[in-house]
Design a protein around this motif. Structure first.
Motif, short mmCIF file in Angstrom:
data_model
loop_
_atom_site.label_atom_id
_atom_site.label_comp_id
_atom_site.label_asym_id
_atom_site.label_seq_id
_atom_site.Cartn_x
_atom_site.Cartn_y
_atom_site.Cartn_z
N LEU A 122 0.91 -6.77 14.63
CA LEU A 122 0.37 -5.82 13.66
C LEU A 122 1.38 -4.71 13.43
CD1 LEU A 122 -3.31 -5.26 14.77
CD2 LEU A 122 -2.56 -6.00 12.51
N ARG A 123 1.38 -4.20 12.20
CA ARG A 123 2.26 -3.08 11.86
C ARG A 123 1.46 -2.09 11.02
NH1 ARG A 123 7.95 -4.76 9.43
NH2 ARG A 123 6.91 -4.91 7.41
N LEU A 133 -1.27 -1.37 6.37
CA LEU A 133 -1.43 -2.29 7.49
C LEU A 133 -0.87 -3.65 7.11
CD1 LEU A 133 -5.08 -1.60 8.67
CD2 LEU A 133 -3.00 -1.19 9.98
N GLN A 134 -0.12 -4.24 8.03
CA GLN A 134 0.44 -5.57 7.81
C GLN A 134 0.25 -6.41 9.07
OE1 GLN A 134 4.13 -3.44 6.60
NE2 GLN A 134 4.37 -5.19 5.20
N VAL A 135 0.14 -7.71 8.90
CA VAL A 135 -0.01 -8.64 10.02
C VAL A 135 1.09 -9.68 9.93
CG1 VAL A 135 -1.59 -10.21 8.84
CG2 VAL A 135 -1.69 -10.01 11.33
N SER A 136 1.49 -10.21 11.08
CA SER A 136 2.53 -11.23 11.08
C SER A 136 2.23 -12.28 12.14
CB SER A 136 3.90 -10.60 11.39
OG SER A 136 4.90 -11.59 11.44
N GLN A 137 2.55 -13.51 11.82
CA GLN A 137 2.43 -14.61 12.79
C GLN A 137 3.70 -14.77 13.61
OE1 GLN A 137 -0.26 -16.58 13.62
NE2 GLN A 137 1.11 -17.22 15.24
N ASP A 138 4.83 -14.34 13.05
CA ASP A 138 6.11 -14.58 13.70
C ASP A 138 6.94 -13.32 13.95
OD1 ASP A 138 6.95 -13.92 11.15
OD2 ASP A 138 7.71 -15.92 10.67
N LEU A 144 0.56 -8.01 3.58
CA LEU A 144 -0.27 -6.81 3.52
C LEU A 144 -1.72 -7.13 3.88
CD1 LEU A 144 -0.39 -3.77 2.67
CD2 LEU A 144 -1.04 -4.60 0.39
N VAL A 145 -2.32 -6.30 4.72
CA VAL A 145 -3.72 -6.41 5.09
C VAL A 145 -4.54 -5.33 4.39
CG1 VAL A 145 -5.38 -6.22 7.00
CG2 VAL A 145 -3.20 -7.38 7.33
N ARG A 146 -4.01 -4.13 4.36
CA ARG A 146 -4.77 -3.01 3.78
C ARG A 146 -3.82 -1.90 3.39
NH1 ARG A 146 -10.53 -1.05 5.98
NH2 ARG A 146 -10.94 0.47 4.37
N LEU A 147 -4.12 -1.27 2.26
CA LEU A 147 -3.42 -0.09 1.79
C LEU A 147 -4.50 0.92 1.43
CD1 LEU A 147 -0.58 1.05 0.93
CD2 LEU A 147 -1.19 0.32 -1.39
N CYS A 148 -4.44 2.11 2.03
CA CYS A 148 -5.53 3.06 1.80
C CYS A 148 -5.04 4.49 2.00
CB CYS A 148 -6.70 2.78 2.75
SG CYS A 148 -6.29 2.83 4.51
#
Length: 191
Positions: A122-123, A133-138, A144-148
């Motif tokens: 997670l970032r 918010l961003q998520v990564s598998q590698d 992008l997961v969320r921008l707020c």
């Protein structure tokens, strides 16, 4: 970076070594504020440190989610009424990508997780009153997961988070935790 961290709601069982942090959750731990359920909880585990606005925090999360609302990820906290937590949360018999933004009251945003819930990154970037918010598998590609909007503050408490509202005993491994200057990349730059 873990050597600069301190606990918010220290769990009974945890360990720290050169490779990372292992946490076993206490019973009935959670972060939630009023919406839908009508109660407030501020008992989840966070191992974090202070950061000033204009930062990016990253963490690798490894765990096995099995019971309703088991969750682990990253938290950015201003105070008990202002925070966001994000990561994997077990609901509807599967691991979901979830985030809860709380500014007075909590919301809950969930979506399908297209990657392995037992091992992800997670970032979170907080800069100029905005949280990304961003998520990564590698650890290389960061959708992008969320921008707020996110309230500005002189200080944020940032770190790995885990909770088990319905039980105890979720074991989570956190590693590769870092906080640095805000990544000011284009919104659609997923690197």
């Amino acid at each position: 970076m873990f050597d600069q961290c301190r606990w918010l709601n220290e769990p009974a069982r945890w360990s720290l070594d050169a490779a990372g942090l292992t946490v076993v959750t206490d019973a009935s731990t959670d972060f939630w504020r009023e919406t839908h359920y009508g109660f407030t909880r501020h008992s989840g585990h966070v191992f974090g440190r202070d950061a000033a606005e204009g930062f990016t925090a990253t963490v690798r999360v490894q765990g096995r989610y099995e019971q309703l609302y088991d969750q682990a990820g990253l938290m950015v906290l201003v105070d008990e009424k202002t925070w966001i937590k994000a990561g994997v949360e077990w609901a509807d018999d599967k691991a979901l990508l979830a985030s809860v933004l709380t500014v007075g009251q909590s919301d809950w945003a969930v979506g399908a997780l297209e990657s392995d819930a037992s091992n992800f990154w997670l970032r979170a970037t907080v800069d100029a009153g905005v949280l990304r918010l961003q998520v990564s598998q590698d650890g290389r590609l960061w959708p992008l997961v969320r921008l707020c909007p996110f309230p500005r503050s002189e200080r944020y408490f940032v770190g790995p988070m885990c909770c088990t509202p319905e039980r105890s005993g979720l074991e989570v491994r956190f590693s590769e935790f870092s906080i640095g200057p805000a990544l000011r990349k284009d919104l659609h730059d997923l690197s």
